[in-house]
Design a protein around this motif. Structure first.
Motif, mmCIF file in Angstrom:
data_model
loop_
_atom_site.group_PDB
_atom_site.id
_atom_site.type_symbol
_atom_site.label_atom_id
_atom_site.label_comp_id
_atom_site.label_asym_id
_atom_site.label_seq_id
_atom_site.Cartn_x
_atom_site.Cartn_y
_atom_site.Cartn_z
ATOM 1 N N GLY A 151 68.372 -17.116 71.033
ATOM 2 C CA GLY A 151 68.011 -17.018 69.626
ATOM 3 C C GLY A 151 69.081 -17.570 68.711
ATOM 4 O O GLY A 151 68.785 -18.254 67.722
ATOM 5 N N THR A 187 69.113 -21.293 67.869
ATOM 6 C CA THR A 187 68.063 -21.838 66.995
ATOM 7 C C THR A 187 68.549 -21.983 65.559
ATOM 8 O O THR A 187 68.002 -22.776 64.789
ATOM 9 N N GLU A 188 69.585 -21.239 65.208
ATOM 10 C CA GLU A 188 70.123 -21.312 63.842
ATOM 11 C C GLU A 188 70.872 -22.614 63.588
ATOM 12 O O GLU A 188 71.217 -22.926 62.445
ATOM 13 N N THR A 201 64.059 -10.667 73.046
ATOM 14 C CA THR A 201 64.436 -10.975 71.657
ATOM 15 C C THR A 201 64.781 -12.449 71.519
ATOM 16 O O THR A 201 64.367 -13.113 70.558
ATOM 17 N N ASP A 202 65.550 -12.982 72.470
ATOM 18 C CA ASP A 202 65.834 -14.422 72.472
ATOM 19 C C ASP A 202 64.535 -15.217 72.527
ATOM 20 O O ASP A 202 64.358 -16.184 71.782
ATOM 21 N N GLU A 239 61.545 -14.419 71.531
ATOM 22 C CA GLU A 239 60.802 -14.382 70.266
ATOM 23 C C GLU A 239 61.444 -15.262 69.199
ATOM 24 O O GLU A 239 60.756 -15.922 68.419
ATOM 25 N N LYS A 240 62.768 -15.282 69.178
ATOM 26 C CA LYS A 240 63.456 -16.140 68.203
ATOM 27 C C LYS A 240 63.240 -17.621 68.519
ATOM 28 O O LYS A 240 63.131 -18.452 67.614
ATOM 29 N N GLU A 287 59.842 -18.455 67.216
ATOM 30 C CA GLU A 287 59.887 -18.637 65.750
ATOM 31 C C GLU A 287 60.398 -20.036 65.401
ATOM 32 O O GLU A 287 59.843 -20.715 64.530
#
Length: 445
Positions: A239, A242-243, A289-290, A292-293, A296
């Motif tokens: 995740g 991705t930023e 969680t990773d 799902e990010k 997104e």
């Protein structure tokens, strides 16, 4: 001249879903319209089927030369055709590594004789082959591949001076595997201290951690910005990474792009308990969680491409204990249908699947006349039944030479019925022709 007419299909292309006929002359789509009535050598009634551009998989390992006990260009490209994948870009960590122009060209010759699908091969960079890298022809080679984490083989580029020189010296697309080697080694030593020789596979995402990925990918991006290099980061698995990517400019203007693989969208670290080494990949499958990010970022266009990193190993190799079992698995046969099942479940639209698996690889690699259902383009098409009878992935219906899949036991109600390659019907109702019509991909650069 050969002609093919596809009638009554539902086309998914460039953000639209619409019914139309497709008329193909030789290799090229010559007309898309409603109610085309011209005579053709062969007519396909595609009623009830969706017509997609053929998938372009920008990252596969087909194992030839040198590792053909795991797979070869013929076997794995045949699996690709079965999955609606009409073009692939293969990686250089075969044996010998494709790190000279001569070895690279030998792979092209093998594919010219044996590939069922369209093909391109990456030129590999090392700490000491810059002269060879700079000889690479941008017109008929997909790009340069650098391993910034050792992963598989002996291609780790860890000399920072060399890395900057490669980034500064070529305008070609540079694709990178990003995992920080030092971080991984330190984590591995900790795992050995705790578990001895019998490290559980659940430690894989701890050893090849999110921190290792982020440290490497952020560094590569920083270097790309400094040098103006065209950077494409393979298999985003965290995740936090991705930023690092943008979605505020068109893909054509991006100098830094990102790919995600099907397995990082499908599995999470909870699946190690049941799948074990069969979902051991580098980079590792990480937390839900990773996952799902990553979803997104895929949906909001920070991540540009969906691929497979198809990397077969034998059952015997995968059945070893964690530290000996190699990373990677076969997915090219099931990538499209997996994403279409996600679409049926409302997770992603059909149009977005096509954007990420067909249009965007063509755009960011600048592939000539492929990746779209478009007049004047090569006729590479996948005809798919989105409401097929339920069927299950088993060892018996896996075409990869290794004979297994991490998706064994999974039920699908989506099926690739037929595949068109360069205007030829190379798979009809699930039966693949033994004739081979694969072509070398060309690039508009």
């Amino acid at each position: 001249m050969s002609t093919l007419l596809i009638k009554n299909g539902t086309i998914v292309n460039e953000g639209k879903v619409f019914k139309a006929d497709i008329f193909i002359e030789n290799e090229i789509i010559s007309k898309i319209d409603t109610q085309i009535t011209v005579a053709a050598d062969k007519v396909i009634d595609a009623s009830g089927l969706h017509i997609f551009p053929g998938v372009i998989d920008d990252q596969v390992h087909f194992r030839e030369p040198g590792l053909t006990h795991k797979g070869n260009i013929a076997s794995e490209s045949k699996a690709a055709i079965a999955g609606g994948v009409t073009s692939f870009i293969e990686q250089p960590n075969t044996v010998p590594n494709a790190v000279t122009q001569e070895i690279l060209e030998e792979k092209y010759q093998i594919a010219a004789n044996t590939s069922y699908a369209n093909y391109s091969f990456m030129m590999g960079g090392t700490n000491d082959n810059l002269d060879e890298v700079l000889k690479t022809n941008p017109r008929n080679v997909a790009g340069i591949k650098l391993f910034l984490g050792s992963s598989t083989g002996n291609m780790l580029v860890d000399n920072e001076e060399v890395l900057e020189k490669i980034f500064s010296s070529t305008k070609m697309l540079i694709a990178v595997h990003c995992e920080d080697e030092q971080t991984i080694r330190e984590n591995l030593e900790k795992a050995k201290e705790e578990f001895g020789d019998d490290i559980p596979v659940t430690q894989h995402p701890v050893i090849r951690s999110a921190q290792a990925c982020y440290k490497s990918s952020s560094k590569a991006i920083e270097l790309a910005k400094k040098t103006g290099a065209r950077l494409h980061i393979f298999h985003i698995s965290t995740g936090i990474e991705t930023e690092l990517f943008r979605n505020d400019i068109p893909l054509e203007e991006k100098m830094i792009t990102a790919e995600v693989c099907v397995h990082h969208l499908y599995f999470s670290d909870e699946d190690y308990k049941t799948k074990g080494n069969f979902i051991k990949w580098n980079p590792a499958v990480k937390s839900a969680t990773d996952r799902e990010k990553i979803w997104e970022a895929l949906l909001d266009d920070r991540i540009d491409v969906i691929a497979t990193d198809h990397a077969p190993h034998t059952l015997e190799e995968k059945s070893q204990q964690y530290s000996q079992a190699p990373s990677g698995g076969p997915l090219v046969q099931h990538s499209l249908i997996t994403m279409l099942e996600f679409a049926k479940a409302g997770k992603i639209s059909l149009e977005k699947v096509v954007q990420k698996m067909m249009h965007n690889p063509a755009i960011l690699f600048k592939i000539e006349k492929r990746g779209f259902v478009k007049e004047g383009f090569f006729a590479d098409l996948a005809l798919v039944d989105l409401n097929s009878q339920k069927w299950t992935v088993t060892k018996e219906n896996v075409l990869a030479k290794c004979g297994w899949s991490p998706l064994e036991g999974v039920d699908f109600t989506t099926k690739v019925e037929s595949t068109v390659l360069n205007g030829k019907l190379v798979m009809e109702n699930g039966v693949i022709s033994e004739e081979r019509f694969g072509q070398r991909l060309l690039f508009n650069r």
